[in-house]
Scaffold this motif. Structure first.
Motif, PDB file in Angstrom:
ATOM      1  N   HIS A 187       0.998  -1.094  -0.203  1.00  0.00           N
ATOM      2  CA  HIS A 187      -0.001   0.088  -0.041  1.00  0.00           C
ATOM      3  C   HIS A 187       0.757   1.281   0.029  1.00  0.00           C
ATOM      4  N   PRO A 188       0.471   2.366  -0.877  1.00  0.00           N
ATOM      5  CA  PRO A 188       1.184   3.487  -0.737  1.00  0.00           C
ATOM      6  C   PRO A 188       1.332   4.222   0.452  1.00  0.00           C
ATOM      7  N   PHE A 189       0.149   3.902   1.395  1.00  0.00           N
ATOM      8  CA  PHE A 189       0.299   4.583   2.745  1.00  0.00           C
ATOM      9  C   PHE A 189       1.116   3.827   3.710  1.00  0.00           C
ATOM     10  N   ASN A 190       1.478   2.887   3.322  1.00  0.00           N
ATOM     11  CA  ASN A 190       2.795   2.013   4.216  1.00  0.00           C
ATOM     12  C   ASN A 190       3.896   2.897   4.354  1.00  0.00           C
ATOM     13  N   ALA A 191       4.326   3.124   5.755  1.00  0.00           N
ATOM     14  CA  ALA A 191       5.708   3.959   5.687  1.00  0.00           C
ATOM     15  C   ALA A 191       6.689   3.416   4.942  1.00  0.00           C
ATOM     16  N   LEU A 192       6.878   2.160   4.463  1.00  0.00           N
ATOM     17  CA  LEU A 192       8.150   1.646   3.728  1.00  0.00           C
ATOM     18  C   LEU A 192       7.907   2.162   2.339  1.00  0.00           C
ATOM     19  N   ASN A 193       6.771   2.626   1.912  1.00  0.00           N
ATOM     20  CA  ASN A 193       6.477   2.698   0.492  1.00  0.00           C
ATOM     21  C   ASN A 193       6.337   4.122   0.030  1.00  0.00           C
ATOM     22  N   ASN A 194       6.353   5.031   0.856  1.00  0.00           N
ATOM     23  CA  ASN A 194       6.397   6.424   0.347  1.00  0.00           C
ATOM     24  C   ASN A 194       7.294   7.166   1.099  1.00  0.00           C
ATOM     25  N   ILE A 195       7.871   8.350   0.442  1.00  0.00           N
ATOM     26  CA  ILE A 195       8.929   9.280   1.015  1.00  0.00           C
ATOM     27  C   ILE A 195       8.440  10.310   1.926  1.00  0.00           C
ATOM     28  N   ASN A 196       6.943  10.119   2.213  1.00  0.00           N
ATOM     29  CA  ASN A 196       6.439  11.533   3.211  1.00  0.00           C
ATOM     30  C   ASN A 196       6.430  11.195   4.430  1.00  0.00           C
ATOM     31  N   GLY A 197       6.582   9.924   5.029  1.00  0.00           N
ATOM     32  CA  GLY A 197       6.790   9.643   6.454  1.00  0.00           C
ATOM     33  C   GLY A 197       5.194   9.268   6.688  1.00  0.00           C
ATOM     34  N   ILE A 198       4.381   9.097   5.667  1.00  0.00           N
ATOM     35  CA  ILE A 198       3.181   8.944   6.332  1.00  0.00           C
ATOM     36  C   ILE A 198       3.040   7.310   6.488  1.00  0.00           C
ATOM     37  N   ASN A 199       2.048   6.896   7.782  1.00  0.00           N
ATOM     38  CA  ASN A 199       2.013   5.607   8.002  1.00  0.00           C
ATOM     39  C   ASN A 199       0.592   5.574   8.371  1.00  0.00           C
ATOM     40  N   GLY A 200      -0.185   4.726   7.517  1.00  0.00           N
ATOM     41  CA  GLY A 200      -1.463   4.482   7.565  1.00  0.00           C
ATOM     42  C   GLY A 200      -1.943   3.293   8.781  1.00  0.00           C
ATOM     43  N   ARG A 213     -10.947   4.661   7.625  1.00  0.00           N
ATOM     44  CA  ARG A 213     -12.021   4.873   8.742  1.00  0.00           C
ATOM     45  C   ARG A 213     -11.979   6.475   9.056  1.00  0.00           C
ATOM     46  N   LEU A 214     -12.774   7.036   9.615  1.00  0.00           N
ATOM     47  CA  LEU A 214     -12.645   8.495   9.931  1.00  0.00           C
ATOM     48  C   LEU A 214     -11.791   8.474  11.182  1.00  0.00           C
ATOM     49  N   CYS A 215     -11.009   9.541  11.056  1.00  0.00           N
ATOM     50  CA  CYS A 215     -10.054   9.832  12.040  1.00  0.00           C
ATOM     51  C   CYS A 215     -10.119  11.239  12.576  1.00  0.00           C
ATOM     52  N   SER A 216     -10.164  11.660  13.679  1.00  0.00           N
ATOM     53  CA  SER A 216     -10.285  12.848  14.584  1.00  0.00           C
ATOM     54  C   SER A 216      -9.069  13.267  15.077  1.00  0.00           C
ATOM     55  N   GLY A 217      -8.166  12.640  14.895  1.00  0.00           N
ATOM     56  CA  GLY A 217      -6.465  12.928  15.630  1.00  0.00           C
ATOM     57  C   GLY A 217      -5.630  13.105  14.371  1.00  0.00           C
ATOM     58  N   ALA A 218      -4.281  12.884  14.473  1.00  0.00           N
ATOM     59  CA  ALA A 218      -3.380  13.207  13.536  1.00  0.00           C
ATOM     60  C   ALA A 218      -3.109  12.079  12.450  1.00  0.00           C
ATOM     61  N   CYS A 219      -3.955  12.367  11.374  1.00  0.00           N
ATOM     62  CA  CYS A 219      -4.222  11.261  10.344  1.00  0.00           C
ATOM     63  C   CYS A 219      -3.740  11.948   9.133  1.00  0.00           C
ATOM     64  N   PRO A 220      -2.475  12.172   8.812  1.00  0.00           N
ATOM     65  CA  PRO A 220      -1.932  12.751   7.678  1.00  0.00           C
ATOM     66  C   PRO A 220      -2.748  12.174   6.374  1.00  0.00           C
ATOM     67  N   TRP A 221      -2.567  10.723   6.386  1.00  0.00           N
ATOM     68  CA  TRP A 221      -3.217  10.188   5.203  1.00  0.00           C
ATOM     69  C   TRP A 221      -4.557  10.699   4.445  1.00  0.00           C
ATOM     70  N   GLN A 222      -5.285  11.035   5.575  1.00  0.00           N
ATOM     71  CA  GLN A 222      -6.692  11.486   5.180  1.00  0.00           C
ATOM     72  C   GLN A 222      -6.760  12.843   4.388  1.00  0.00           C
ATOM     73  N   SER A 223      -5.663  13.722   4.471  1.00  0.00           N
ATOM     74  CA  SER A 223      -5.464  14.929   3.793  1.00  0.00           C
ATOM     75  C   SER A 223      -5.023  14.365   2.467  1.00  0.00           C
ATOM     76  N   VAL A 224      -4.182  13.264   2.273  1.00  0.00           N
ATOM     77  CA  VAL A 224      -3.856  12.887   1.170  1.00  0.00           C
ATOM     78  C   VAL A 224      -4.946  12.294   0.283  1.00  0.00           C
ATOM     79  N   GLN A 225      -6.019  11.690   0.986  1.00  0.00           N
ATOM     80  CA  GLN A 225      -7.004  11.050   0.331  1.00  0.00           C
ATOM     81  C   GLN A 225      -8.077  12.097  -0.300  1.00  0.00           C
ATOM     82  N   ASP A 226      -8.265  13.053   0.703  1.00  0.00           N
ATOM     83  CA  ASP A 226      -9.253  14.261   0.250  1.00  0.00           C
ATOM     84  C   ASP A 226      -8.664  15.131  -1.027  1.00  0.00           C
TER      85      ASP A 226
END
Length: 463
Positions: A187-200, A213-226
């Protein structure tokens, strides 16, 4: 055995016009365009945008041939799958199988992921290292151009196009079947597969279902999805034949997240000249038809479980949403001819999933099923019949016949389905004295249409 089609008037059939598709305000069981109420039917395979196969790279998919096949069945809808957010995986039924499936890898010079592979470094992919790591801030325009081209080709073929944004079915296999399923490994959101430090996978369970799943905390992948969703809208939102679907058979607990994505589209399109219907489909867990109907989606696609298959509940005007009944969501994923007719007569928009590559060399069974959809559209559009079926006023009316599958505009048109081997039936024409109805029979096996003269209204048990 056939269909009783009774009308009091005749109209000439007109070719479908691909103007902006919306939910029909007159009969929200269906969609409408250009002032005409539409029945959406079609066949789909799963490789419409991204090739998907057990070889790497997967062979090129002949989308033109699929359009030709779909057109032969008078299809009005083409499903454009977003197969995965991961390049390598095992589908739930493939676990233990000696080969992986590949999707989203480079094949025939065409990119199959929305994000660029820039590196530095290569993706892990469970040790296979299929390519450079993703930069989730940069888009691969080739992927979006291909999506737009498929929408355009569907429009040129006279079809509407459902653009699927995410894939959920294969993602769930990670938690059900463990690391062998491979979905999170690639998965691109696996921390091993992207250079952006995103760990889904913030929970560390190796499944990554947090990303759906909807996230109310620190979920950087959600902004990528949006941002990705808005990019898709920018890419195909100028077409008037587009519908959006959030995800295919997503993981349990994803409903709030899917509603968030619906809101993203609705909000973003407020500043756009065209607004498109957005749909939510069945997900795993205990999500019911009523829960889907209560969402902010404009249309839904529910589970077709065994109870639904044997007796689909009549679609209600009060639902306010069209229902696309996709046989891909069925309990056995093998539709029967009666099921397609039952869904149509109960006010649904039936869709036939061919599955993997069966469409390339369809068996006689699949050909017959596809022909059912052709027969249905010919009835709706009036090809070879006395008149078109006016869906603006048509509703399920099981009480108007001695058998339960009736779609009717009482006093004007009655369509009754009698399954093979069924007993003789009657139609209630009481209250219609003074009217004369033309009668047609359509044999659902031979696909022949026969006129049968006329009957006078007024009889409560017209045979």
């Amino acid at each position: 055995m056939g269909l009783l089609f009774s009308v009091t008037f005749t109209t000439s059939a007109s070719a479908q016009q691909s103007t902006l598709i919306t939910v029909s305000p007159q009969n929200p069981r269906y969609f409408s365009a250009g002032g005409k109420t539409l029945l959406l039917t079609g066949v789909h395979n799963g490789n419409e945008v991204q090739e998907n196969d057990i070889v790497n790279p997967p062979p090129a998919f002949n989308f033109t041939s699929e359009l030709t096949l779909a057109s032969s069945y008078k299809s009005t809808l083409m499903y454009l799958w977003r197969w995965n957010e991961f390049p390598r995986y095992r589908y739930p039924g493939d676990v233990g199988y000696p080969k992986w499936r590949y999707s989203g890898v480079t094949a025939n010079g065409v990119s199959h992921q929305p994000w660029l592979r820039t590196g530095p470094g290569t993706t892990d992919d469970g040790g296979e290292h299929l390519g450079a790591k993703f930069d989730l801030t940069k888009y691969d325009q080739v992927w979006f151009d291909r999506l737009a081209a498929r929408v355009q080709a569907s429009k040129a073929a006279g079809m509407y196009a459902t653009v699927r944004l995410f894939e959920g079915h294969a993602m769930r296999s990670q938690s059900e079947n463990g690391p062998e399923a491979g979905t999170w490994l690639s998965h691109p959101f696996n921390a091993l597969n992207n250079i952006n430090g995103i760990n889904g996978d913030s929970s560390g369970d190796g499944a990554g279902q947090e990303t759906h799943r909807l996230c109310s905390g620190a979920c950087p992948w959600q902004s990528v999805q949006d941002a990705y969703v808005r990019k898709v809208v920018d890419t195909v939102g100028g077409f008037d034949n587009v519908l959006y679907e959030i995800a295919n058979e997503d993981v349990a607990g994803s409903l709030p997240w899917q509603q968030h994505i619906v809101d993203v589209i609705h909000t973003y399109e407020q500043s756009k000249p065209l607004k498109h219907p957005v749909g939510i489909s069945v997900m795993f867990g205990s999500v019911t038809m009523d829960q889907l109907l209560a969402t902010n989606a404009d249309w839904i696609s529910p589970s077709i479980d065994l109870t639904f298959q044997s007796n689909p509940p009549p679609a209600s005007r009060a639902w306010g949403k069209p229902v696309i009944a996709d046989t891909d969501h069925s309990a056995s994923m093998t539709s029967t001819m009666p099921l397609l007719w039952r869904m149509f007569l109960r006010g649904y928009n039936p869709l036939l999933y061919w599955g993997d590559d069966s469409w390339t060399t369809p068996t006689q069974t699949w050909i017959v099923k596809g022909r059912v959809l052709q027969d249905i559209q010919q009835i709706v559009q009036g090809f070879g019949h006395v008149a078109a079926l006016d869906l603006t006023l048509a509703e399920p009316h099981g009480e108007l016949a001695s058998i339960k599958y009736v779609l009717a505009n009482p006093g004007t048109q009655y369509l009754v389905y009698q399954e093979t081997g069924g007993a003789a039936f009657t139609v209630n024409l009481s209250g219609q004295s003074g009217k004369t109805f033309a009668v047609e029979w359509t044999d659902t096996v031979t696909h022949t249409v026969q006129t049968a003269g006329t009957v006078a209204g007024g009889n409560a048990a017209q045979s």
